[in-house]
Design a protein around this motif. Sequence first.
Motif, short mmCIF file in Angstrom:
data_model
loop_
_atom_site.label_atom_id
_atom_site.label_comp_id
_atom_site.label_asym_id
_atom_site.label_seq_id
_atom_site.Cartn_x
_atom_site.Cartn_y
_atom_site.Cartn_z
N HIS A 1 34.90 31.15 37.17
CA HIS A 1 36.11 31.71 37.78
C HIS A 1 35.88 31.99 39.26
O HIS A 1 36.72 31.64 40.11
CB HIS A 1 36.51 33.00 37.07
CG HIS A 1 36.94 32.81 35.65
ND1 HIS A 1 37.58 31.67 35.23
CD2 HIS A 1 36.82 33.62 34.55
CE1 HIS A 1 37.84 31.77 33.92
NE2 HIS A 1 37.39 32.93 33.50
N VAL A 2 34.76 32.60 39.58
CA VAL A 2 34.45 32.87 40.99
C VAL A 2 34.33 31.56 41.76
O VAL A 2 34.84 31.43 42.88
CB VAL A 2 33.13 33.68 41.10
CG1 VAL A 2 32.68 33.78 42.55
CG2 VAL A 2 33.32 35.08 40.52
N GLY A 3 33.67 30.57 41.16
CA GLY A 3 33.54 29.27 41.81
C GLY A 3 34.88 28.63 42.10
O GLY A 3 35.07 28.02 43.16
N PHE A 4 35.82 28.75 41.16
CA PHE A 4 37.15 28.17 41.38
C PHE A 4 37.81 28.77 42.61
O PHE A 4 38.32 28.06 43.48
CB PHE A 4 38.04 28.40 40.15
CG PHE A 4 39.46 27.93 40.35
CD1 PHE A 4 39.79 26.60 40.19
CD2 PHE A 4 40.46 28.82 40.72
CE1 PHE A 4 41.09 26.16 40.37
CE2 PHE A 4 41.75 28.40 40.91
CZ PHE A 4 42.08 27.06 40.74
N PHE A 5 37.80 30.10 42.71
CA PHE A 5 38.46 30.75 43.84
C PHE A 5 37.75 30.45 45.16
O PHE A 5 38.40 30.26 46.20
CB PHE A 5 38.55 32.26 43.61
CG PHE A 5 39.52 32.65 42.55
CD1 PHE A 5 40.88 32.43 42.71
CD2 PHE A 5 39.08 33.22 41.35
CE1 PHE A 5 41.79 32.77 41.72
CE2 PHE A 5 39.99 33.56 40.36
CZ PHE A 5 41.35 33.34 40.54
N LEU B 1 38.70 26.92 46.04
CA LEU B 1 40.10 26.89 46.47
C LEU B 1 40.21 27.38 47.92
O LEU B 1 40.91 26.77 48.74
CB LEU B 1 40.93 27.77 45.54
CG LEU B 1 42.46 27.62 45.61
CD1 LEU B 1 42.88 26.23 45.15
CD2 LEU B 1 43.13 28.69 44.75
N ALA B 2 39.51 28.47 48.23
CA ALA B 2 39.53 29.01 49.59
C ALA B 2 38.87 28.03 50.57
O ALA B 2 39.36 27.83 51.69
CB ALA B 2 38.81 30.35 49.64
N ALA B 3 37.75 27.40 50.15
CA ALA B 3 37.07 26.44 51.02
C ALA B 3 37.97 25.23 51.32
O ALA B 3 38.03 24.74 52.45
CB ALA B 3 35.78 25.98 50.36
N TYR C 1 46.17 30.95 38.15
CA TYR C 1 44.83 30.97 37.56
C TYR C 1 44.37 32.40 37.33
O TYR C 1 43.84 32.74 36.25
CB TYR C 1 43.86 30.24 38.49
CG TYR C 1 42.50 29.98 37.89
CD1 TYR C 1 42.21 28.75 37.31
CD2 TYR C 1 41.51 30.96 37.90
CE1 TYR C 1 40.96 28.51 36.75
CE2 TYR C 1 40.27 30.73 37.34
CZ TYR C 1 40.00 29.50 36.77
OH TYR C 1 38.77 29.28 36.21
N ALA C 2 44.58 33.26 38.33
CA ALA C 2 44.16 34.66 38.20
C ALA C 2 44.90 35.36 37.06
O ALA C 2 44.32 36.17 36.33
CB ALA C 2 44.40 35.40 39.53
N ALA C 3 46.19 35.05 36.91
CA ALA C 3 46.97 35.67 35.82
C ALA C 3 46.39 35.30 34.47
O ALA C 3 46.30 36.13 33.56
CB ALA C 3 48.43 35.23 35.92
N GLY C 4 45.97 34.04 34.32
CA GLY C 4 45.36 33.63 33.06
C GLY C 4 44.06 34.34 32.78
O GLY C 4 43.77 34.72 31.64
#
Length: 344
Positions: A11-15, A18-20, A49-52
């Motif tokens: 999850h952290v990697g996804f965000f 996404l930011a990168a 994604y965060a809501a899920g």
Amino acid sequence: MERVWLNRAMHVGFFLLLAASASRLLFRHGLNQESIRNVSLAAGLGVVYAAGVVFWRRLGHRGRLAWLVVVLLLWLVLVELAPSFSWCAIPLFFVCLRLLSPPLTIVAATVLTVAVIVAQIYLADSFDPSQVLAPVAVAAMTVVIFWELRRAGILEERERLSREIHDTIAQGLTSQRMLLQAADRAWESDPGRARSYLRQAMAQAGDNLEEARRFVRDLGPADLAGRSLPDALKAISDDFRQEGVEYPLDPKTQAVLLRVAQGALANAREHAHADRVVVTLSYLEGEVTLDVFDDGVGFDQAVPGPGRGYGLRGMRDRLAEVGGSLVVESVPGEGTAVAARIPS
């Protein structure tokens, strides 16, 4: 079995990815109508994604599948508009592997891999084979690693449940059987004693049920609920001794020591036919020790006997999880000593 640390890392990697990707887009193209649209879509994807993640438990299996479909569709649209967002594919691979059946996982992995390949070809000035081979290799490694972790998790959970069943339900059923046999023998000659044995068997059944509920939820032993380790050991042994001044121990360490004591007492009762069992808990500088000595029949350690192998192996496995060790000394006719050591 769920690997919580792996899920959180993905999850952290996804965000982060996404930011990168959003920063890369703004750095290369600046603020214009198209980049603002794409970054806004990326923000929307992040919110979904965060809501899920936040409402994971409430969604249920069908809700999670619907959420995954929405996330994948938004990501595919985003990659079509801004190929640099293809970097988010790896954490999405893991989510697919976590939620989908193997056939659907293969379909999802194929779609994600194709999207990444197309994005890489679009971003490159010229074509080279690595734009195809690298995404395929990453996808294959991701699938294999995750499935191996899942397999290891299942085996670990099976081992945990087998140890808990051996140390709680199996031992409890053995005690109930012995009590019921005693009640049957006393039924005609001493009805009062027979009823006493029956009440003890019923109490044992209730304790077993509570233990089963707790280990299914991966909770600590019921004997430690609301009481200290010395008090729990006093409750299960007739001759308990404490050496040294008690100091706080990690809950996992306390649970392991209690289970080791329960296993050693069960062995002394079922196999050693001991008249006396002494349990000693010692709080030493740098380690805590648990010694269980019985005056039973003992056994030859070079010749494994029925009923001993799994119990001792389970004790060693439990102690190894907290950095501890187990030493067993026994001589036929001279009893058995079980000594557990755990660094504090």
